[in-house]
Design a protein around this motif. Sequence first.
Motif, mmCIF file in Angstrom:
data_model
loop_
_atom_site.group_PDB
_atom_site.id
_atom_site.type_symbol
_atom_site.label_atom_id
_atom_site.label_comp_id
_atom_site.label_asym_id
_atom_site.label_seq_id
_atom_site.Cartn_x
_atom_site.Cartn_y
_atom_site.Cartn_z
ATOM 1 N N ALA A 151 126.121 107.205 20.800
ATOM 2 C CA ALA A 151 126.096 105.818 21.262
ATOM 3 C C ALA A 151 124.641 105.385 21.391
ATOM 4 C CB ALA A 151 126.825 105.698 22.597
ATOM 5 N N ASN A 152 124.280 104.247 20.831
ATOM 6 C CA ASN A 152 122.880 103.849 20.742
ATOM 7 C C ASN A 152 122.170 103.850 22.090
ATOM 8 O OD1 ASN A 152 120.592 102.725 19.172
ATOM 9 N ND2 ASN A 152 120.958 100.921 20.436
ATOM 10 N N ARG A 153 122.826 103.355 23.128
ATOM 11 C CA ARG A 153 122.173 103.230 24.437
ATOM 12 C C ARG A 153 121.800 104.592 25.009
ATOM 13 N NH1 ARG A 153 125.023 104.481 28.865
ATOM 14 N NH2 ARG A 153 127.265 104.870 28.646
ATOM 15 N N ILE A 154 122.535 105.628 24.599
ATOM 16 C CA ILE A 154 122.241 106.992 25.036
ATOM 17 C C ILE A 154 121.374 107.725 24.017
ATOM 18 C CG2 ILE A 154 123.287 109.264 25.442
ATOM 19 C CD1 ILE A 154 125.621 107.823 26.779
ATOM 20 N N ALA A 155 121.657 107.493 22.741
ATOM 21 C CA ALA A 155 120.993 108.270 21.684
ATOM 22 C C ALA A 155 119.487 108.107 21.715
ATOM 23 C CB ALA A 155 121.545 107.860 20.318
ATOM 24 N N GLN A 156 118.996 106.880 21.869
ATOM 25 C CA GLN A 156 117.549 106.674 21.781
ATOM 26 C C GLN A 156 116.782 107.398 22.899
ATOM 27 O OE1 GLN A 156 115.901 102.910 20.589
ATOM 28 N NE2 GLN A 156 117.839 102.209 19.720
ATOM 29 N N PRO A 157 117.120 107.193 24.178
ATOM 30 C CA PRO A 157 116.394 107.961 25.205
ATOM 31 C C PRO A 157 116.680 109.456 25.135
ATOM 32 C CG PRO A 157 118.157 106.655 26.198
ATOM 33 C CD PRO A 157 118.030 106.204 24.785
ATOM 34 N N LEU A 158 117.868 109.854 24.711
ATOM 35 C CA LEU A 158 118.206 111.279 24.599
ATOM 36 C C LEU A 158 117.318 111.961 23.563
ATOM 37 C CD1 LEU A 158 120.310 113.526 25.426
ATOM 38 C CD2 LEU A 158 121.567 112.845 23.368
ATOM 39 N N ILE A 159 117.131 111.325 22.416
ATOM 40 C CA ILE A 159 116.306 111.914 21.356
ATOM 41 C C ILE A 159 114.852 111.996 21.789
ATOM 42 C CG2 ILE A 159 115.386 111.457 19.045
ATOM 43 C CD1 ILE A 159 118.276 110.307 18.470
ATOM 44 N N VAL A 160 114.361 110.945 22.437
ATOM 45 C CA VAL A 160 112.982 110.982 22.930
ATOM 46 C C VAL A 160 112.822 112.114 23.949
ATOM 47 C CG1 VAL A 160 111.259 109.721 24.289
ATOM 48 C CG2 VAL A 160 112.441 108.593 22.394
ATOM 49 N N ALA A 161 113.777 112.245 24.850
ATOM 50 C CA ALA A 161 113.695 113.309 25.861
ATOM 51 C C ALA A 161 113.718 114.692 25.203
ATOM 52 C CB ALA A 161 114.838 113.176 26.856
ATOM 53 N N ALA A 162 114.604 114.898 24.240
ATOM 54 C CA ALA A 162 114.691 116.197 23.572
ATOM 55 C C ALA A 162 113.402 116.503 22.805
ATOM 56 C CB ALA A 162 115.881 116.225 22.620
ATOM 57 N N THR A 163 112.842 115.494 22.155
ATOM 58 C CA THR A 163 111.602 115.672 21.414
ATOM 59 C C THR A 163 110.457 116.049 22.345
ATOM 60 O OG1 THR A 163 112.323 114.073 19.744
ATOM 61 C CG2 THR A 163 109.966 114.515 19.875
ATOM 62 N N LEU A 164 110.378 115.369 23.483
ATOM 63 C CA LEU A 164 109.274 115.627 24.412
ATOM 64 C C LEU A 164 109.461 116.927 25.177
ATOM 65 C CD1 LEU A 164 108.558 112.007 25.617
ATOM 66 C CD2 LEU A 164 107.488 113.321 23.778
ATOM 67 N N ALA A 165 110.707 117.330 25.393
ATOM 68 C CA ALA A 165 110.945 118.657 25.971
ATOM 69 C C ALA A 165 110.459 119.736 25.003
ATOM 70 C CB ALA A 165 112.428 118.837 26.280
ATOM 71 N N ALA A 166 110.756 119.542 23.724
ATOM 72 C CA ALA A 166 110.294 120.493 22.713
ATOM 73 C C ALA A 166 108.768 120.539 22.673
ATOM 74 C CB ALA A 166 110.852 120.104 21.342
ATOM 75 N N TRP A 167 108.141 119.374 22.745
ATOM 76 C CA TRP A 167 106.680 119.332 22.720
ATOM 77 C C TRP A 167 106.099 120.059 23.938
ATOM 78 C CZ3 TRP A 167 102.508 119.235 20.161
ATOM 79 C CH2 TRP A 167 101.296 118.813 20.711
ATOM 80 N N ALA A 168 106.681 119.844 25.094
ATOM 81 C CA ALA A 168 106.195 120.520 26.301
ATOM 82 C C ALA A 168 106.294 122.041 26.155
ATOM 83 C CB ALA A 168 106.989 120.047 27.519
ATOM 84 N N ALA A 169 107.318 122.495 25.433
ATOM 85 C CA ALA A 169 107.520 123.937 25.284
ATOM 86 C C ALA A 169 106.570 124.571 24.280
ATOM 87 C CB ALA A 169 108.967 124.215 24.863
ATOM 88 N N VAL A 170 106.139 123.809 23.269
ATOM 89 C CA VAL A 170 105.361 124.441 22.193
ATOM 90 C C VAL A 170 103.890 124.045 22.176
ATOM 91 C CG1 VAL A 170 107.395 124.631 20.714
ATOM 92 C CG2 VAL A 170 105.870 122.647 20.456
ATOM 93 N N ARG A 171 103.508 123.044 22.929
ATOM 94 C CA ARG A 171 102.151 122.504 22.759
ATOM 95 C C ARG A 171 101.058 123.547 22.985
ATOM 96 N NH1 ARG A 171 101.311 117.816 27.082
ATOM 97 N NH2 ARG A 171 99.264 117.866 26.069
ATOM 98 N N GLN A 172 101.293 124.478 23.923
ATOM 99 C CA GLN A 172 100.281 125.509 24.188
ATOM 100 C C GLN A 172 100.237 126.577 23.105
ATOM 101 O OE1 GLN A 172 98.117 125.065 26.594
ATOM 102 N NE2 GLN A 172 99.213 123.201 27.224
#
Length: 309
Positions: A57-78
């Motif tokens: 659902a668009n209203r959920i998908a957009q913030p969900l994808i951003v959150a998942a992407t940024l969680a991944a970034w937080a895990a790998v950035r170091q």
Amino acid sequence: MSRLAILCPGQGAQHGAMFELARQDAGVAEQIQKWSLSDRLGMPLDRILADPSAMFANRIAQPLIVAATLAAWAAVRQLLPTPALVAGYSIGEVAAYCVAGAISATDAIALAAARAALMDRCAQPDAPQSMVSVIGVPAAVVADLLRQHHLHLAIEVGETSIIAGGLSRAFAPFNAIIESMGGAVNPLPVGVASHTPLMTAALEDFSDLLERCTFADPRIAVLSGIRAEPVRQRQQAKADLAQQMVQAIRWKDCMDRCAEQGITLALELGPGAALARMLHSRHPHIACRSLQDFRSLHGVAAWIKRHAD
């Protein structure tokens, strides 16, 4: 010398395990809790991840994808060298500015949620909207057919591959012509015609939200989706983020810009692996992987070490 690009995906590849690799890092798992995603998304995160109808659902998908992407970034950035470039596909461009240090994760997720709500308001129940992928027909020919059928180019992917958007009722005759020419049309799990003039009613309000958001100059250059040019100043970033709601994304040119900028290594943060596949197909000399290709953060680190100088 290796040069790393970080790729931030758009909608279409959500899945129930999209946070699992990031959650292997206890600190990131705690950070995800602090984002209060259940409040932002309107229901518990684990319930969303178990329900495809909610995930897409668009209203959920957009913030969900951003959150998942940024969680991944937080895990790998170091684990990574400092990126030379960040590129985001559609809603992924919001996440890209967080990766580049221009906005906080909480602000990026909030912007994604607001963007989705504003876009949903542009779709009327009696005039539903759709997006499709079109492959196998020259993009210039497809663009002309889209104009004839009052449809719109949304994303340029390749010489014979584009994404189109418009009113759902206009696609049947267009689809028939494409198929008669030997092409293929595939519906996408997106209910709003992103990156087309049908989103114009959302433009002013989203621009206002961007102006009120705490936004710094990116510390890492971010590719503008609509211009395929590196962005290093916050005012240009905000202008491009607003305009990409109503203008076509030049992803083909963004991939070429990565090569022109000397990128040798690209990591897609996920969910999905489409961006990594597309970039490697177009520029085979660039080593490309997605986080979803790995079972552990150690695997990511080992791959980076093999390819980085």
